[in-house]
Structures are given as C-alpha cells and as structure tokens.
Design an enzyme around this catalytic site. Structure first.
Site, short mmCIF file in Angstrom:
data_model
loop_
_atom_site.label_atom_id
_atom_site.label_comp_id
_atom_site.label_asym_id
_atom_site.label_seq_id
_atom_site.Cartn_x
_atom_site.Cartn_y
_atom_site.Cartn_z
N SER A 123 37.76 38.92 -21.69
CA SER A 123 39.44 39.10 -21.96
C SER A 123 39.38 37.98 -23.15
O SER A 123 41.02 38.43 -23.51
CB SER A 123 40.15 39.55 -20.95
OG SER A 123 39.70 40.28 -20.02
N GLY B 154 34.43 41.86 -25.84
CA GLY B 154 34.31 43.27 -26.26
C GLY B 154 35.34 44.23 -26.51
O GLY B 154 35.36 44.39 -27.60
N GLY B 155 36.09 44.42 -25.51
CA GLY B 155 37.27 45.57 -25.69
C GLY B 155 37.78 45.43 -27.38
O GLY B 155 37.77 46.02 -27.99
N HIS C 209 23.67 39.96 -20.18
CA HIS C 209 24.63 39.81 -20.25
C HIS C 209 24.94 40.91 -18.72
O HIS C 209 24.53 41.02 -18.56
CB HIS C 209 25.43 41.34 -21.23
CG HIS C 209 26.83 40.96 -21.43
ND1 HIS C 209 27.35 42.20 -20.22
CD2 HIS C 209 27.29 40.99 -22.57
CE1 HIS C 209 29.21 42.31 -20.74
NE2 HIS C 209 28.81 42.05 -21.87
N ASN D 109 31.16 42.62 -29.08
CA ASN D 109 30.04 43.92 -27.76
C ASN D 109 30.81 44.99 -28.17
O ASN D 109 31.78 45.27 -26.93
CB ASN D 109 29.81 42.37 -27.04
CG ASN D 109 28.88 44.00 -25.79
OD1 ASN D 109 28.28 44.69 -26.27
ND2 ASN D 109 29.50 43.43 -24.73
N GLU E 169 30.79 33.68 -20.12
CA GLU E 169 31.09 34.99 -19.64
C GLU E 169 31.69 35.08 -18.07
O GLU E 169 30.83 35.50 -17.54
CB GLU E 169 30.58 35.60 -20.44
CG GLU E 169 30.74 36.38 -21.54
CD GLU E 169 30.80 37.40 -22.26
OE1 GLU E 169 31.42 37.49 -22.72
OE2 GLU E 169 29.95 38.02 -21.76
N LYS F 228 29.95 47.77 -26.80
CA LYS F 228 29.04 48.58 -25.35
C LYS F 228 28.64 49.47 -25.83
O LYS F 228 28.00 50.05 -26.77
CB LYS F 228 29.97 47.74 -24.34
CG LYS F 228 30.83 47.00 -24.07
CD LYS F 228 31.26 46.01 -22.50
CE LYS F 228 31.95 45.28 -23.14
NZ LYS F 228 31.95 44.46 -21.42
N GLY G 285 36.54 42.23 -18.65
CA GLY G 285 37.07 43.62 -18.96
C GLY G 285 37.93 43.44 -17.31
O GLY G 285 38.36 44.82 -18.07
N GLU H 231 27.11 42.81 -17.82
CA GLU H 231 26.75 43.97 -16.97
C GLU H 231 24.74 44.88 -16.73
O GLU H 231 24.67 46.12 -16.08
CB GLU H 231 27.64 45.38 -18.61
CG GLU H 231 28.94 44.63 -17.83
CD GLU H 231 29.44 44.98 -19.03
OE1 GLU H 231 28.78 45.32 -19.89
OE2 GLU H 231 30.69 44.73 -19.33
#
Ligand code: PEP
Length: 245
Positions: free
Chosen positions: A207, A228-229, A94, A9, A166, A11, A172, A96
């Site tokens: 993470s 993600g990151g 998600h 992802n 998640e 983002k 994150g 967020e």
C-alpha cells in the site's frame, strides 16, 4: 548503498493498449531521477512494453517465471524467454503466488536460482500474515523465507538479488506498515545478510502511495519500494519515484 529502486507491479491489470499508454506516459515524463524505475506488466504485454521502454532508463521485469529452464511445462514461461523479451528483473515469491498458487519456499528458492542463472535480477518477496504478526512471529517468518533461498544459492548470490519486505496484511489493503514497523524488519534483514548485504537493495511493499512514501523511504534500511495499485497511475508512480530522489 545501491541506487534506490522503485518497482511497479501491474499484476493482472490492463489491455495491451492500456499497457502501451501507461508505459508511454512514464517514458515521456521520466526525469533524471537518481532512482532506478522498473515496471512489471502482465507477461503477455512484455514485448509491447519493452518496445516502449527502449532508449529510456526504465527497466522491465516480469511477475512470475518457471523454475525450470525448458521442457514439457505447459503454460509456463522460462527465465531465458523473459530475458529475451527484454526483462532485467523478476519477482519471486510474491505473496499472491504463495497464497493463491501454493508456491512454497523451496520453489521460490529454485526460481531465484534459475533467474540468476539466466542473468535476471530476482526480487525475493517476503512477509508475514496478520495472524503471524499478532503471534509475534514476524521476524521468524521472514528469516525462514530468506534462509531457504540462502541455503539454495549461498549468501553472495542472495545478496546480489533484491529483497522486498511486503507484510501480507498491507498488500492491496490500504493499510501500510508504519515506518518504524518496516524499519524494524528491514534492519533485521540487513543483519541477517551480514557484511555481504551492505549494498543489497531492500524494498518495502504494501500500500505504498505518494502520501506515505516519504516517511518510509527515510528509514535507514529501506532502499526503495515495490508498488502495486499505485503503479497503475503514471502520475502517482512518478511522484513516488520523485520522492525517493
Ligand atoms: C504488491 O503487489 O506487491 C503490492 C505491494 O501491492 P499494493 O501496493 O497494491 O499493496
């Protein structure tokens, strides 16, 4: 068991040139992994990334969509549009979207249904906040988020989607759930799905990095990851995919 899935992802990160460069790096270095890789760029870059992925085995997904098929919904994008742009997957619910944009369970369920009606595979994201975990509500919260979708689409359709657990506190934050914490929730989700969910892909997200992926992926009911990151760096994302093989 379903083929393991590693979803990245991105983002709201990156220019068009960066999206092209990152997807090109993934395509150039993809090997015959026994894992399905999928990337989720910002909506505006989907067409460009789709061209880069053409002929590769990496799938394309989108981060958000409207629950409506078409109409006067300014600023929205429909499932059919995403399908036409080359998407196979869509993230729904998600954290967020839930916390920053006020998406509630019933909207998430509508999106899940609309995605499947258009031939997209929805990845339903569920998870508890830190406060809910501390109150001992983790399994209850996750079950409720899943049950609302089950009531909307039925158990068989739910199980044809993907579910990503998640924990909100792990997204994150650099704080990852322990393999035991993750497996406990994944096991409960598998149980909730019953016999229809034996082959449903259950992803862990929060993470994930190459340094913690092996132990997570070794858990019985973890079939892949939503990253993600770490998906913004080709080498790291490829390494995570390799660890799943
Ligand atoms: C995510 O965006 O779903 C996610 C899990 O992010 P991160 O890997 O950065 O925690």
């Amino acid at each position: 068991m379903a083929k393991p899935l590693i979803a990245g992802n991105w983002k709201m990160h990156g220019t068009a040139a960066e999206a092209v460069a990152l997807s090109r790096q993934l395509v150039e270095n993809e090997q015959s992994f026994c894992v399905q890789m999928a990337i989720f760029p910002p909506t505006l870059h989907l067409g460009l990334v789709a061209s880069e992925l053409s002929g590769s085995s990496i799938a394309l997904g989108a981060q958000n969509m409207s629950e409506y098929r078409s109409g006067a919904f300014t600023g929205e994008v429909s499932a059919d549009m995403l399908k036409e742009a080359g998407c196979g997957y869509i993230l729904v619910g998600h954290s967020e979207r839930r916390t920053l944009f006020g998406e509630v369970d019933s909207t998430v369920a509508d999106k899940f249904k609309a995605a499947q009606n258009s031939g997209l595979v929805p990845i339903l994201c569920v998870g508890e906040t830190l406060q809910q975990r501390q109150q001992g509500l983790t399994l209850e919260v996750v079950a409720e988020q899943i049950n609302v979708v089950k009531e909307k689409v039925g158990i068989e359709s739910l199980c044809h989607g993907v579910i990503a657990y998640e924990p909100v506190w792990a997204i994150g934050s650099g704080e990852v759930a322990s393999p035991e914490q993750a497996q406990l929730v994944h096991g409960a989700i598998r149980e909730l799905l019953g016999s229809s969910g034996i082959d449903t892909s259950l992803l862990y997200g929060g993470s994930v990095k190459a340094s913690n992926a092996v132990e997570l992926f070794a858990q019985r009911d973890i079939d892949g990851g939503l990253v993600g990151g770490a998906s913004l760096e080709a080498d790291e994302f490829l390494k995570i995919a390799q660890l799943m093989t």
